[in-house]
Design a protein around this motif. Structure first.
Motif, PDB file in Angstrom:
ATOM      1  N   GLN B  24       0.668  -1.140  -0.115  1.00 19.61           N
ATOM      2  CA  GLN B  24       0.049   0.085   0.066  1.00 19.61           C
ATOM      3  C   GLN B  24       0.956   1.180  -0.078  1.00 19.61           C
ATOM      4  N   GLN B  26       2.467   4.793   0.941  1.00 22.08           N
ATOM      5  CA  GLN B  26       2.618   5.495   2.188  1.00 22.08           C
ATOM      6  C   GLN B  26       1.954   6.762   1.981  1.00 22.08           C
ATOM      7  N   ILE B  33       1.592   5.304   8.757  1.00 24.14           N
ATOM      8  CA  ILE B  33       0.817   4.178   9.431  1.00 24.14           C
ATOM      9  C   ILE B  33       1.201   2.871   9.037  1.00 24.14           C
ATOM     10  N   LYS B  34       0.544   2.066   9.488  1.00 22.29           N
ATOM     11  CA  LYS B  34       0.841   0.444   9.375  1.00 22.29           C
ATOM     12  C   LYS B  34       0.404   0.284   7.668  1.00 22.29           C
ATOM     13  N   LEU B  35       1.310  -0.185   7.023  1.00 22.38           N
ATOM     14  CA  LEU B  35       1.050  -0.817   5.801  1.00 22.38           C
ATOM     15  C   LEU B  35       0.888  -2.291   5.482  1.00 22.38           C
ATOM     16  N   GLN B  36      -0.172  -2.145   4.697  1.00 29.84           N
ATOM     17  CA  GLN B  36      -0.263  -3.644   4.535  1.00 29.84           C
ATOM     18  C   GLN B  36      -0.180  -4.125   2.972  1.00 29.84           C
ATOM     19  N   LEU B  84      -9.751  -1.663  11.168  1.00 27.71           N
ATOM     20  CA  LEU B  84      -8.939  -0.541  11.825  1.00 27.71           C
ATOM     21  C   LEU B  84      -8.064  -0.120  10.932  1.00 27.71           C
ATOM     22  N   LYS B  85      -7.098  -1.139  10.525  1.00 25.10           N
ATOM     23  CA  LYS B  85      -5.887  -0.671   9.716  1.00 25.10           C
ATOM     24  C   LYS B  85      -6.407   0.004   8.462  1.00 25.10           C
ATOM     25  N   ASP B  86      -7.233  -0.758   7.828  1.00 25.75           N
ATOM     26  CA  ASP B  86      -8.135  -0.420   6.548  1.00 25.75           C
ATOM     27  C   ASP B  86      -8.507   1.163   6.564  1.00 25.75           C
ATOM     28  N   GLU B  88      -7.622   3.397   8.515  1.00 19.34           N
ATOM     29  CA  GLU B  88      -6.424   4.251   8.779  1.00 19.34           C
ATOM     30  C   GLU B  88      -6.015   4.799   7.418  1.00 19.34           C
ATOM     31  N   TRP B  89      -5.748   3.652   6.641  1.00 17.22           N
ATOM     32  CA  TRP B  89      -5.227   4.035   5.095  1.00 17.22           C
ATOM     33  C   TRP B  89      -6.093   4.644   4.234  1.00 17.22           C
ATOM     34  N   ALA B 138      -4.745  -6.425   3.088  1.00 19.64           N
ATOM     35  CA  ALA B 138      -5.765  -5.218   3.407  1.00 19.64           C
ATOM     36  C   ALA B 138      -7.118  -5.927   3.096  1.00 19.64           C
TER      37      ALA B 138
END
Lengths: 226, 226
Positions: B24, B26, B33-36, B84-86, B88-89, B138
């Motif tokens: 993903q 940046q 953020i935490k990338l997936q 959550l991560k999704d 954020e991204w 993701a």
DNA sequence: TTGTGTTAGTGTAAAAATTACACTAAGTTC
DNA sequence: GAACTTAGTGTAATTTTTACACTAACACAA
């Protein structure tokens, strides 16, 4: 973009393979427009998955639960709702008639005896139509039907799902006729029966056909649980 | 609702079945953020069909044309982008990160030699990952991959599409290894060859493998035109 | 040049699945 | 009880699928 589901609902009346079609609603206010037949379908609601939406459409129409239902293809041509008649109709019923609509096709197998459109509350809105005599439908619904038919033919032989279209109790001749009509070819009786009966979930009942003017056939059921 | 396509791109390097995944992006502005990893995909453009969008994603990523590409399933869970991560991204890249996204999955078969991610302009963004070592991706992309794999396994035996993953000229041993790895079972060499060769479109070339330290194998090609 | 290592390439017999095929059985109606 | 109609059944021939083992062709090293 809007997203909808459309259900291609197959039924079988021992003679013909049929499809459940609805007559588009006539808009209120006198201004009558050309109505077309269409597949039952609806826009997705906010918190609904695709499968849920398809099941809702089906149960709103037929009040049936536990029906065989399977997603088969998404249709996303940007102009699929831009036909003249389609636009006319959409202008009466949608806030954004111009808006693009992607639809996801489901196909469904119904025991026809379980659903009589005439008796349903919105009487006459839905009807069973011979699959080989489908008129021009709204939107790209003819294309959706064609795809669903391909799928049905494929799954019929690959997964033996024919009994989904027959009453709980059925004879092997009924099932054979069903196959012959859907696949449009004659099948050998003995070989057909061998083939069906090697499936352990097809169980013979202690019961025979009644009221027929010939040798009554053995009834079978399909055992869903393994 | 937003609609996207996601492409599950398979490749084969003679040893492993691989998948093309992207890192993903940046977000700019330092706030890392935490990338997936994720499947290559994109939102549909205004006047683009689903097939066109999938082909665009593929050609933007690989510059390849004429690649095997097939729609296989639509994924419409209302919460599929609410992780959550999704979220954020998405907040960094979308105007409406909360907005529901329906995605249509495509699976694609690429001759791995045709695409080297390192050499592509957005170097390093994409990479080939062993299909049996896929990390947490993701959104619902792991589920999409699983479905694509089922489809691939099915079509591999039903339609013999293996050569789509091999170089133009290939040996039957390569093809057999490919089948064995994808289906995860050993196959009998003689029976495999018989089976492949009864397909008329598999043509023997007047050419042999070179530079191998054993008996060189006959090369074959798959004749696309009938 | 000979030997070794390594994968390519080939045929057949047995088993299983599929096909083609025709008569008797069990009801109903007249 | 005769006529009509569909149900129900077995077998032999063919085709397809499976299991299985040895020789051939090249590269390399000795």
């Amino acid at each position: 973009m809007d997203v909808s589901v459309d259900c291609v609902v197959f039924g079988f009346d021992d003679q013909k393979l049929k499809l459940l079609l609805i007559e588009q609603k006539q808009p209120g206010g006198g201004a009558s427009i050309k109505l077309q037949k269409a597949l039952p379908g609806d826009l997705l609601m906010d918190d609904e998955s695709l499968d849920e939406a398809a099941r809702r459409v089906l149960s709103e129409l037929t009040s049936l639960e536990g029906i065989y239902l399977k997603q088969f293809h998404a249709f996303g041509d940007p102009n699929r709702v831009r036909g003249l008649k389609d636009q006319e109709w959409l202008r009466s019923f949608r806030n954004n008639p111009e808006r693009r609509v992607l639809t996801v096709g489901y196909y469904s197998l119904v025991k026809m005896e379980d659903f009589n459109p005439k008796a349903a509350s919105f009487a006459g809105k839905a009807q069973w139509i011979d699959v080989y005599k489908i008129p021009a439908l709204a939107f790209d619904h003819n294309e959706i039907v064609d795809e669903a038919l391909k799928m049905l033919r494929h799954e019929l032989v690959a997964d033996n799902i024919g009994f989904e279209l027959l009453p709980e109790k059925f004879t092997l001749s009924q099932l054979q006729r069903l196959h012959e009509i859907i696949l449009d070819k004659k099948l050998d009786k003995r070989n057909f029966r061998k083939n069906i009966l090697k499936n352990d979930r097809v169980k013979a009942l202690n019961e025979k056909q009644k009221g027929v003017l010939h040798k009554p056939a053995q009834l079978f059921k399909f055992d869903r649980v393994e």
